[in-house]
Enzyme design. Structure first.
Site, short mmCIF file in Angstrom:
data_model
loop_
_atom_site.label_atom_id
_atom_site.label_comp_id
_atom_site.label_asym_id
_atom_site.label_seq_id
_atom_site.Cartn_x
_atom_site.Cartn_y
_atom_site.Cartn_z
N GLU A 174 -14.77 -11.18 -2.51
CA GLU A 174 -15.30 -10.07 -1.72
C GLU A 174 -16.75 -10.22 -1.27
OE1 GLU A 174 -12.26 -6.58 -3.29
OE2 GLU A 174 -14.35 -6.50 -3.90
N GLU A 270 -4.92 -8.07 -3.65
CA GLU A 270 -5.46 -6.99 -4.50
C GLU A 270 -4.99 -5.64 -3.98
OE1 GLU A 270 -9.52 -6.19 -5.44
OE2 GLU A 270 -9.97 -8.25 -5.99
#
Length: 577
Positions: A174, A270
């Site tokens: 991320e 995710e």
């Protein structure tokens, strides 16, 4: 040298995990100067990214076959990493295998794991999406730090590259999204100026686009390097059309679970929803005065800034208010499990558009409310039981769309199957409203609709608040390959009866066998043995009238049969309010 007709290594569920031992010796005058032994598995693996009408595919091809990846994200198992014993690793990886997983993602916010994790994944057929240990931040740009990272990458690539379980390398978690999508860059420009922002980005570019990929290119160039997760391509943030996706509209965005059926990327690396641990675990860090989710102790054992109130809000949407703290924890488990199951099934139904479902997360590093499916003490939450079923190699998955019922059958198997599809519409008392049967040919490695009909015709206009559909798929020997239950209303709106659940219990070698029957629908039957460790082979399941369910309880305790009967507690959803 060439190995003719090798025994291949396969992911869990598709074949054996054949391993070879390679021994190398360096000799001089028949004296051994040096030697090394290494265990390997022979298999091919690639990540296929081909342009299509949407964007680009993103799927793993193993031994020439596209494979849907089923699993979860993995974090360190303890905040003190050396407290994790070999037995902890064995139990966790076995739990992944038992839940029909074939991949874990070693998350970049944790640690480069010990060799035992990868050895076990080799043995059990669990592929590893391996992040480098960078997550949710931008990193130093000085030459000393960058050289340190280069050595770190060299060490870990050399250490892990011979493991057949390693599926790919990923630069970070991320960081790209944070810089390009979450406003980090704009914040730096506002606070410190464009020049500082350029320096920070130059460091990122050097680290993740030059240093780490150059190490992989030199030392392990037959595996994919993915610069950041999520991403749609090299240095391109996620776009849902290519690459992998982290979806947090459910939870952080407080979107309904139904959006899992609409927001589906090419590879879901995710997505998640929280639950508290079960009551037995909570009692290990609390006393009776703490048994409120807003108490200081319960709030301190919470991994999210919006956690407790978000759980309560979602529960209010779909469930009746639990009557006490213990029942709140139980309903929270079911809530989490139903939500993530919705996502898993939707993602599997959409294959080959989507070819991966890795929920966040499988384990915990301390006893806490989190997104895990197994708590810190190794106890399965409802989610892990539901994931086991949702990840089966053959999945039957009913959905309602535009007043029609559609029955999908998803198969990860590498051969076609002749099967029988059965639909049974019953009410909560066990009365049969309708019964249908159809011969089907389940195509290998596919998801297809095998039945479609208007709700009114299927249910014969029966009262939908107290009826359900049981869908089953049987193989040619009349063994169940998969079954599923569909309700027409939210659990909050179901007119659940009060069932009488009867148990027959017998002792067995490692514990007890429990046979359950009910006179009326018993939804989300939950078995517990208070203050005792052990493992139920199934839990949180729906028990239908006229059907038997046998659950095994494995334990080390020397309880007598009478003691076990006295301690066993059985509840269903109707008991929660």
């Amino acid at each position: 040298f060439e190995i003719k007709n090798p025994k291949l290594w396969w992911p869990n569920g598709l074949g054996e995990q054949n391993l070879y031992t390679v021994e190398i010796q360096l000799l001089k005058d028949n004296a051994i100067l040096s030697q090394k032994s290494s265990r390997i598995g022979l298999r091919t693996i690639e990540v296929v990214q081909e342009p299509d009408s949407i964007g680009k595919s993103f799927y793993f091809k193993v031994n020439g076959h596209p494979v849907f990846m089923k699993g979860a994200n993995y974090i360190p198992q303890d905040i003190f990493v050396d407290r994790v014993t070999p037995d902890h690793y064995k139990k966790l990886i076995q739990s992944a295998v038992d839940a029909n997983m074939n991949m874990i993602r070693v998350w970049g916010g944790g640690i480069y794991e010990k060799d035992i994790l990868y050895d076990l994944c080799d043995e059990k057929g669990i592929l590893v999406w391996q992040d480098f240990m960078f997550s949710c931040s931008m990193y130093p740009v000085d030459n000393e730090f960058l050289e340190n990272v280069r050595q770190e990458a060299i060490n870990n690539v050399k250490r892990l590259r011979n493991h057949p379980c390693i599926a790919m390398w990923c630069g970070n978690n991320e960081c790209l999204s944070g810089w390009k999508r979450w406003g980090w860059k704009d914040w730096v420009i506002k606070k410190q100026g464009q020049e500082v922002a350029d320096i920070i980005w130059h460091g990122y570019d050097t680290l993740f686009h030059k240093i780490i990929p150059s190490v992989i290119n030199e030392l392990d160039n037959d595996r994919l390097y993915w610069c950041s997760s999520p991403a749609s391509g090299f240095n391109e943030p996620e776009n849902w059309k290519s690459g992998d996706t982290h979806y947090w509209g459910v939870w952080w965005g407080k979107e309904p679970f139904s959006t899992y059926t609409e927001r589906i990327g090419r590879f879901m690396s995710e997505f998640g929803f929280q639950s508290f641990p079960e009551f037995g675990t909570v009692k290990k860090y609390s006393i009776k005065e703490d048994w409120d989710i807003y108490s200081p102790v319960m709030k301190s054992h919470q991994r999210s800034t919006i956690g407790n109130e978000t759980i309560a809000e979602y529960m209010d949407r779909d469930y009746k208010k639990p009557k006490n703290f213990e029942m709140f924890l139980y309903v929270n488990h079911v809530l989490q499990a139903e939500g993530i199951r919705t996502g898993i099934e939707a993602q599997r139904r959409s294959m080959p558009h989507c070819m991966g479902s890795l929920y966040w997360q499988i384990d915990d590093c301390w006893p806490v409310a989190s997104w895990s499916s197994i708590d810190y003490y190794g106890k399965w939450k409802a989610l892990h039981y539901f994931a086991k079923k949702a990840f089966e190699n053959v999945l039957v998955s009913p959905v309602i769309e535009n007043e029609k019922i559609k029955i999908f059958v998803v198969s990860d198997k590498l051969e076609d199957l002749q099967a029988k599809l059965k639909l049974l519409v019953i009410d909560f008392e066990g009365n049969i409203i309708n019964e249908l049967e159809k011969e089907i040919n389940i195509k290998q490695n596919s998801s297809n609709i095998y039945f479609e009909e208007e709700i009114a015709k299927i249910t014969k206009n029966s009262k939908q608040e107290n009826s359900l559909i049981l869908v089953s798929v049987f193989d040619s020997t009349n063994q169940i390959l998969s079954d599923n239950i569909m309700y027409f209303k939210s659990p909050k709106d179901l007119e659940l009866p009060e069932p009488t659940i009867v148990t027959e219990i017998e002792t067995q070698k490692n514990g007890f066998s429990i046979k359950l029957k009910t006179d009326k629908l018993a939804k989300n039957v939950y078995l517990t043995i208070p203050d005792m460790d052990g493992f139920f082979s199934d839990n949180y399941f729906d028990l239908l009238p006229g059907y038997e369910k046998t659950v095994e309880f494995n334990c080390d305790s020397k309880l007598t049969l009478d003691e076990f009967k006295e301690k066993l507690n059985v509840v269903s959803l109707v008991d929660s309010y």
